[in-house]
Scaffold this motif. Structure first.
Motif, short mmCIF file in Angstrom:
data_model
loop_
_atom_site.label_atom_id
_atom_site.label_comp_id
_atom_site.label_asym_id
_atom_site.label_seq_id
_atom_site.Cartn_x
_atom_site.Cartn_y
_atom_site.Cartn_z
N LEU A 1 52.39 59.48 57.61
CA LEU A 1 51.43 60.00 56.62
C LEU A 1 51.57 59.28 55.27
O LEU A 1 50.56 58.97 54.61
CB LEU A 1 51.64 61.50 56.45
N ALA A 2 52.81 59.05 54.86
CA ALA A 2 53.02 58.32 53.61
C ALA A 2 52.50 56.89 53.72
O ALA A 2 51.91 56.34 52.77
CB ALA A 2 54.50 58.33 53.24
N ALA A 3 52.68 56.26 54.88
CA ALA A 3 52.21 54.89 55.07
C ALA A 3 50.69 54.84 55.04
O ALA A 3 50.11 53.87 54.51
CB ALA A 3 52.73 54.34 56.40
N VAL A 4 50.02 55.87 55.59
CA VAL A 4 48.55 55.89 55.56
C VAL A 4 48.05 55.86 54.12
O VAL A 4 47.11 55.11 53.78
CB VAL A 4 48.02 57.13 56.31
N LEU A 5 48.64 56.67 53.26
CA LEU A 5 48.18 56.72 51.87
C LEU A 5 48.63 55.52 51.05
O LEU A 5 47.85 54.96 50.26
CB LEU A 5 48.69 58.02 51.22
N LEU A 6 49.89 55.10 51.23
CA LEU A 6 50.42 54.03 50.41
C LEU A 6 49.81 52.67 50.75
O LEU A 6 49.55 51.85 49.85
CB LEU A 6 51.94 53.96 50.55
N GLU A 7 49.58 52.42 52.04
CA GLU A 7 49.00 51.12 52.37
C GLU A 7 47.57 51.00 51.87
O GLU A 7 47.13 49.95 51.43
CB GLU A 7 49.08 50.84 53.87
N GLY A 8 46.83 52.12 51.86
CA GLY A 8 45.49 52.11 51.25
C GLY A 8 45.55 51.90 49.74
O GLY A 8 44.73 51.18 49.16
N LEU A 9 46.54 52.53 49.09
CA LEU A 9 46.68 52.38 47.66
C LEU A 9 47.07 50.95 47.27
O LEU A 9 46.55 50.38 46.30
CB LEU A 9 47.73 53.38 47.15
N ILE A 10 48.00 50.36 48.04
CA ILE A 10 48.39 48.97 47.77
C ILE A 10 47.21 48.04 48.01
O ILE A 10 46.99 47.07 47.25
CB ILE A 10 49.59 48.58 48.65
N TYR A 11 46.43 48.30 49.03
CA TYR A 11 45.24 47.49 49.32
C TYR A 11 44.29 47.49 48.12
O TYR A 11 43.80 46.44 47.69
CB TYR A 11 44.56 48.05 50.57
N VAL A 12 44.03 48.67 47.58
CA VAL A 12 43.13 48.78 46.44
C VAL A 12 43.71 48.09 45.21
O VAL A 12 43.00 47.36 44.48
CB VAL A 12 42.82 50.26 46.15
N CYS A 13 44.99 48.27 44.96
CA CYS A 13 45.62 47.66 43.78
C CYS A 13 45.59 46.14 43.85
O CYS A 13 45.31 45.46 42.84
CB CYS A 13 47.05 48.17 43.63
N VAL A 14 45.87 45.59 45.02
CA VAL A 14 45.85 44.14 45.16
C VAL A 14 44.44 43.60 44.95
O VAL A 14 44.23 42.58 44.27
CB VAL A 14 46.40 43.72 46.54
N CYS A 15 43.43 44.27 45.50
CA CYS A 15 42.05 43.82 45.32
C CYS A 15 41.63 43.87 43.85
O CYS A 15 41.00 42.93 43.35
CB CYS A 15 41.11 44.68 46.17
N VAL A 16 41.97 44.95 43.17
CA VAL A 16 41.61 45.06 41.76
C VAL A 16 42.35 44.01 40.93
O VAL A 16 41.77 43.40 40.01
CB VAL A 16 41.91 46.48 41.25
N GLY A 17 43.62 43.76 41.23
CA GLY A 17 44.36 42.75 40.49
C GLY A 17 43.79 41.35 40.69
O GLY A 17 43.65 40.59 39.72
N CYS A 18 43.45 41.02 41.91
CA CYS A 18 42.86 39.70 42.16
C CYS A 18 41.49 39.58 41.49
O CYS A 18 41.12 38.51 40.99
CB CYS A 18 42.74 39.46 43.66
N TRP A 19 40.73 40.67 41.48
CA TRP A 19 39.43 40.64 40.80
C TRP A 19 39.60 40.45 39.29
O TRP A 19 38.84 39.72 38.65
CB TRP A 19 38.66 41.92 41.09
N ALA A 20 40.60 41.11 38.72
CA ALA A 20 40.82 40.99 37.28
C ALA A 20 41.25 39.59 36.88
O ALA A 20 40.92 39.11 35.80
CB ALA A 20 41.89 42.01 36.83
N VAL A 21 41.97 38.91 37.76
CA VAL A 21 42.47 37.57 37.43
C VAL A 21 41.40 36.51 37.69
O VAL A 21 41.17 35.62 36.88
CB VAL A 21 43.76 37.27 38.22
#
Length: 426
Positions: free
Chosen positions: A94-114
């Protein structure tokens, strides 16, 4: 293959496999569109659809997709659950379901910002494979075997097996979410490194959950894996020691170079390339300027050498030794001069002294035969006029002597000219 319990599949593995199968059945029966439920940075961050963090993990893009994921879950799930215990396994998934989605979003937003590329915000993914890569890291860290076979082709160190699997699947299967798999791997690395201990229940809390009626029923059916007396993940990390730290460093470096920071590096390289192009253009301009200056100096030196040579050897060139031009003897070649009474007329050149008829014929003031004068007459030889004044008659043959029998002298010619001039004035 995983070691199954005598009663069949462990409860945790069976639970998540059943949820995925049921969701896919509803999805397939009602032709549910996975777009509104898939994980994506734009709807999660800018639209507030945080439910996508959990819903995307239980959706699949097709029958082949869910079959492969469920086969991997049935292969790894029981072995990991038997080591961690059912309670720890369920909370980890359950923690992996939420955390891997959160990391996915953070990486996408970071790459978009750069990179300022909006495509990062609209990268969507579905499937249980991110959680499966978390379990792959758990299995590799808990396995006592030093090496592991990759599809029966070759063997690699067990702790590197998940990363090798990530790369091979990326090249072998098209249209799979590399970033989704990478996010699951990062969750597994964080858990093995002990950074998620605050998020998961402790060993005491897991034993308490096993006393609940549901847990007792599962234990009776042989589907409950008991919680171990000590934390197997912490023991595996202590056994790994420096190797575990090195493995985590290599894993994070691989992540950064593969896709997490690769767009950033590409963007930086684009800036460096533009800078190098500008520097190269500036160098070319400087080289051209120096070339032009060198050509100018060479040209100036050649001109100076020619000037010095000309000064030493004297003037040269076409017309330098040519004879001077003769002055024109035609009437009107000299500027007009005033006559004795102030009237401007054509000035006659000065008379040359002559003592014979040839000199008179060559005298510039005497017109040759057929050369009309001011009054249209021709000055050939003097003749007697009606008024007793000698004049140059018209029609007298050239070379014939006058009535006096002698050739006119220059003084007589001038006298005749003055008489004619005074006659025309009268």
């Amino acid at each position: 293959m995983a070691n199954l319990l005598p009663g069949g599949l462990p409860a945790g593995t069976a639970l998540f496999a059943g949820i995925c199968a049921a969701v896919f059945g509803v999805q397939y029966a009602f032709a549910v569109d996975t777009g509104p439920l898939a994980i994506g940075a734009f709807p999660v961050v800018f639209l507030g659809e945080w439910f996508r963090l959990a819903s995307s993990a239980f959706l699949h893009g097709g029958i082949l997709h869910i079959l492969m994921n469920m086969a991997s879950l049935l292969a790894m799930g029981p072995s990991v659950e038997s080591i961690l215990g059912t309670a720890q396994f369920v909370t980890l998934v359950l923690a992996a379901v939420l955390l891997e989605g959160l990391i996915y979003v953070c990486v996408c937003v970071g790459c978009w910002a750069v990179t300022s590329d909006a495509a990062w915000l609209h990268m969507y993914a579905v499937g249980f494979s991110g959680v499966l890569f978390t379990l792959a890291v758990e299995e590799a860290s808990l396995s006592p075997n030093p090496t592991r076979s990759v599809f029966g082709l070759f063997r690699v160190p067990t702790r590197l097996y998940p990363w090798v699997l990530l790369v091979l699947l990326q090249f072998a299967i098209p249209n799979i979410s590399f970033l989704g798999h990478l996010s699951g791997l990062l969750v597994g690395v964080l858990h093995v490194g002990g950074l998620l201990a605050w998020l998961l229940p402790s060993m005491e809390s897991s034993r308490f959950l096993e006393t609940l009626p549901v847990a007792r029923a599962l234990r009776a059916n042989g589907m409950l894996c008991p919680t171990p007396s000590s934390d197997p993940v912490a023991e595996a990390a202590r056994r790994a020691g420096a190797n575990g730290t090195c493995f985590g460093t290599v894993a994070l470096a691989f992540v950064a170079l593969w896709q997490g920071v690769w767009p950033v590096l590409a963007w930086l390289w684009g800036g460096v390339r533009v800078t190098l192009q500008c520097v190269g253009l500036g160098c070319c301009l400087v080289a051209v300027d120096r070339l032009v200056a060198s050509v100018g100096r060479c040209t100036a030196g050649l001109c100076a050498c020619r000037w010095r040579r000309s000064a030493e050897n004297g003037p040269a060139g076409p017309g330098a030794n040519a004879p001077p031009l003769r002055p024109s003897l035609h009437r009107g070649s000299q500027p007009p001069m005033p006559t004795p009474d102030g009237v401007f007329g054509a000035a006659a050149p000065p008379a040359q002294p002559a003592t014979d008829a040839a000199a008179v014929d060559a005298e510039p003031g005497v017109r040759a035969r057929g050369d009309p004068g001011v009054d249209g007459s021709s000055l050939l030889r003097p003749s007697s006029g009606t008024d007793g004044v000698q004049q140059w008659g018209q029609g007298t043959p050239r070379g014939r002597e006058s009535d006096s029998g002698a050739a006119p002298t220059p003084s007589e010619v001038r006298k005749v000219r003055e008489q004619r001039f005074l006659g025309t004035r009268r």
